[in-house]
Design a protein around this motif. Sequence first.
Motif, PDB file in Angstrom:
ATOM      1  N   THR A   1      -1.642 -21.987  26.906  1.00 48.10           N
ATOM      2  CA  THR A   1      -0.178 -21.955  26.883  1.00 48.10           C
ATOM      3  C   THR A   1       0.378 -22.549  25.599  1.00 48.10           C
ATOM      4  OG1 THR A   1      -0.123 -24.062  28.076  1.00 48.10           O
ATOM      5  CG2 THR A   1       0.014 -22.030  29.385  1.00 48.10           C
ATOM      6  N   GLU A   2      -0.397 -23.420  24.935  1.00 47.16           N
ATOM      7  CA  GLU A   2       0.058 -24.048  23.706  1.00 47.16           C
ATOM      8  C   GLU A   2      -1.066 -24.044  22.676  1.00 47.16           C
ATOM      9  OE1 GLU A   2       1.657 -27.902  24.231  1.00 47.16           O
ATOM     10  OE2 GLU A   2       3.149 -27.308  25.727  1.00 47.16           O
ATOM     11  N   SER A   3      -0.684 -23.839  21.420  1.00 45.80           N
ATOM     12  CA  SER A   3      -1.644 -23.875  20.328  1.00 45.80           C
ATOM     13  C   SER A   3      -0.882 -24.037  19.022  1.00 45.80           C
ATOM     14  CB  SER A   3      -2.482 -22.592  20.299  1.00 45.80           C
ATOM     15  OG  SER A   3      -3.353 -22.591  19.181  1.00 45.80           O
ATOM     16  N   ASP A   4      -1.506 -24.710  18.055  1.00 49.86           N
ATOM     17  CA  ASP A   4      -0.905 -24.832  16.725  1.00 49.86           C
ATOM     18  C   ASP A   4      -1.117 -23.570  15.894  1.00 49.86           C
ATOM     19  OD1 ASP A   4       0.081 -27.488  17.011  1.00 49.86           O
ATOM     20  OD2 ASP A   4      -1.948 -28.259  16.710  1.00 49.86           O
ATOM     21  N   SER A   5      -1.946 -22.663  16.400  1.00 54.59           N
ATOM     22  CA  SER A   5      -2.193 -21.376  15.747  1.00 54.59           C
ATOM     23  C   SER A   5      -1.808 -20.273  16.722  1.00 54.59           C
ATOM     24  CB  SER A   5      -3.670 -21.240  15.362  1.00 54.59           C
ATOM     25  OG  SER A   5      -4.062 -22.269  14.468  1.00 54.59           O
ATOM     26  N   TYR A   6      -1.040 -19.305  16.255  1.00 57.01           N
ATOM     27  CA  TYR A   6      -0.572 -18.268  17.176  1.00 57.01           C
ATOM     28  C   TYR A   6       0.009 -17.082  16.417  1.00 57.01           C
ATOM     29  CZ  TYR A   6       3.767 -20.849  16.229  1.00 57.01           C
ATOM     30  OH  TYR A   6       4.815 -21.499  15.605  1.00 57.01           O
ATOM     31  N   ILE A   7       0.082 -15.966  17.121  1.00 56.01           N
ATOM     32  CA  ILE A   7       0.748 -14.752  16.647  1.00 56.01           C
ATOM     33  C   ILE A   7       2.168 -14.761  17.194  1.00 56.01           C
ATOM     34  CG2 ILE A   7       0.787 -12.232  16.857  1.00 56.01           C
ATOM     35  CD1 ILE A   7      -2.303 -12.413  17.228  1.00 56.01           C
ATOM     36  N   GLY A   8       3.140 -14.305  16.386  1.00 54.11           N
ATOM     37  CA  GLY A   8       4.511 -14.166  16.861  1.00 54.11           C
ATOM     38  C   GLY A   8       5.134 -15.486  17.274  1.00 54.11           C
TER      39      GLY A   8
ATOM     40  N   THR B   1       1.272 -14.932  21.018  1.00 56.37           N
ATOM     41  CA  THR B   1      -0.091 -14.958  21.541  1.00 56.37           C
ATOM     42  C   THR B   1      -0.824 -16.132  20.910  1.00 56.37           C
ATOM     43  OG1 THR B   1      -0.161 -12.540  21.761  1.00 56.37           O
ATOM     44  CG2 THR B   1      -2.268 -13.703  21.765  1.00 56.37           C
ATOM     45  N   PRO B   2      -1.276 -17.112  21.692  1.00 60.25           N
ATOM     46  CA  PRO B   2      -2.021 -18.240  21.118  1.00 60.25           C
ATOM     47  C   PRO B   2      -3.342 -17.777  20.497  1.00 60.25           C
ATOM     48  CG  PRO B   2      -1.237 -18.760  23.325  1.00 60.25           C
ATOM     49  CD  PRO B   2      -1.043 -17.286  23.132  1.00 60.25           C
ATOM     50  N   LEU B   3      -3.777 -18.501  19.474  1.00 62.93           N
ATOM     51  CA  LEU B   3      -5.055 -18.240  18.817  1.00 62.93           C
ATOM     52  C   LEU B   3      -5.915 -19.498  18.880  1.00 62.93           C
ATOM     53  CD1 LEU B   3      -3.757 -16.388  15.621  1.00 62.93           C
ATOM     54  CD2 LEU B   3      -4.867 -15.334  17.597  1.00 62.93           C
ATOM     55  N   ALA B   4      -7.230 -19.304  18.921  1.00 61.30           N
ATOM     56  CA  ALA B   4      -8.153 -20.437  18.990  1.00 61.30           C
ATOM     57  C   ALA B   4      -9.342 -20.186  18.072  1.00 61.30           C
ATOM     58  CB  ALA B   4      -8.626 -20.647  20.423  1.00 61.30           C
ATOM     59  N   PHE B   5      -9.716 -21.200  17.291  1.00 54.97           N
ATOM     60  CA  PHE B   5     -10.915 -21.132  16.465  1.00 54.97           C
ATOM     61  C   PHE B   5     -12.129 -21.442  17.338  1.00 54.97           C
ATOM     62  CE2 PHE B   5      -7.559 -21.906  13.433  1.00 54.97           C
ATOM     63  CZ  PHE B   5      -7.931 -21.176  12.316  1.00 54.97           C
ATOM     64  N   SER B   6     -13.194 -20.671  17.161  1.00 56.65           N
ATOM     65  CA  SER B   6     -14.377 -20.872  17.986  1.00 56.65           C
ATOM     66  C   SER B   6     -15.615 -20.383  17.245  1.00 56.65           C
ATOM     67  CB  SER B   6     -14.238 -20.110  19.309  1.00 56.65           C
ATOM     68  OG  SER B   6     -15.427 -20.203  20.068  1.00 56.65           O
ATOM     69  N   HIS B   7     -16.756 -21.004  17.546  1.00 51.56           N
ATOM     70  CA  HIS B   7     -18.022 -20.529  16.990  1.00 51.56           C
ATOM     71  C   HIS B   7     -18.564 -19.350  17.788  1.00 51.56           C
ATOM     72  CE1 HIS B   7     -18.325 -23.719  14.040  1.00 51.56           C
ATOM     73  NE2 HIS B   7     -18.061 -24.610  14.976  1.00 51.56           N
ATOM     74  N   SER B   8     -17.912 -19.042  18.912  1.00 48.61           N
ATOM     75  CA  SER B   8     -18.321 -17.912  19.743  1.00 48.61           C
ATOM     76  C   SER B   8     -17.298 -16.790  19.641  1.00 48.61           C
ATOM     77  CB  SER B   8     -18.457 -18.344  21.209  1.00 48.61           C
ATOM     78  OG  SER B   8     -19.407 -19.378  21.338  1.00 48.61           O
ATOM     79  N   GLU B   9     -17.770 -15.575  19.619  1.00 46.73           N
ATOM     80  CA  GLU B   9     -16.889 -14.418  19.549  1.00 46.73           C
ATOM     81  C   GLU B   9     -16.285 -14.143  20.919  1.00 46.73           C
ATOM     82  OE1 GLU B   9     -16.985  -9.789  17.916  1.00 46.73           O
ATOM     83  OE2 GLU B   9     -18.836 -10.957  18.112  1.00 46.73           O
ATOM     84  N   GLY B  10     -14.956 -14.117  20.995  1.00 43.91           N
ATOM     85  CA  GLY B  10     -14.286 -13.877  22.260  1.00 43.91           C
ATOM     86  C   GLY B  10     -14.157 -12.402  22.576  1.00 43.91           C
ATOM     87  N   ARG B  11     -13.495 -12.111  23.695  1.00 41.41           N
ATOM     88  CA  ARG B  11     -13.300 -10.717  24.097  1.00 41.41           C
ATOM     89  C   ARG B  11     -12.284 -10.007  23.217  1.00 41.41           C
ATOM     90  NH1 ARG B  11     -13.045 -10.509  30.746  1.00 41.41           N
ATOM     91  NH2 ARG B  11     -15.195 -11.199  31.137  1.00 41.41           N
TER      92      ARG B  11
END
Length: 222
Positions: free
Chosen positions: A9-16, A118-128
């Motif tokens: 619901t919250e992120s410092d990185s996001y679209i729009g 749309t929230p964005l998240a950095f990850s070492h795993s590839e999401g859907r």
Amino acid sequence: MYINKSKKTESDSYIGGKPAIPRGLSIPKSPNGSLMSFYFTLQFPEAHSLHGYTLSAFAATDDFNEDYTIPEMLKVPLLGATIPGNFLRDYQKYFAAFLFRNEEKVYVSDYPLRIAMTPLAFSHSEGRDVFGWAGDKPKWVLNDETPGHYKGATLDFLLQVYGEQSFPITDTAPAQQEMDIFGESKPRTKRNYILFNQNEVYFFGSKAGDFDDRVYIVTQCD
């Protein structure tokens, strides 16, 4: 690191959503004077070379110019190119990219929302649902086009936005202008925006210089 679209619901990185810009700046405008649309903001994580910095990207959607559907390219071989002085500010005609310290960030509350958040998240795993990549090196679709220097500073790889991305818009957002079969502009019928012809988009940047004079963008498509 992958940049995944997230259900948080919250992120410092996001679209729009609400634009994040450097304190003291305004929403950029196109050469015709219309407000640009806010596409995304990324606050780089600790593992990134630009940790402590935020990148925000805008592009004109109310205006269409066939000559500027992608960022202007240098007229020299791109790999290792030395970018001419002031190029990174001057080429931002129908788009804008601000790179700034996190503590300089402010949110624009009176901006008419266009692209759905749309929230964005950095990850070492590839999401859907992957927005892009922010690893040590770009994943080039074609040849390596990593730039050399700008005003004496090396440009770090920031991220790449994967190709074929579309950006769903709000119910009240105006349609994006695009080219019709006669070479004129027309409203896009799909209720989304696109960025740089949906090409693969590579961002490079430097901590040196001003907010609007730090980001180099190159696009590729196969």
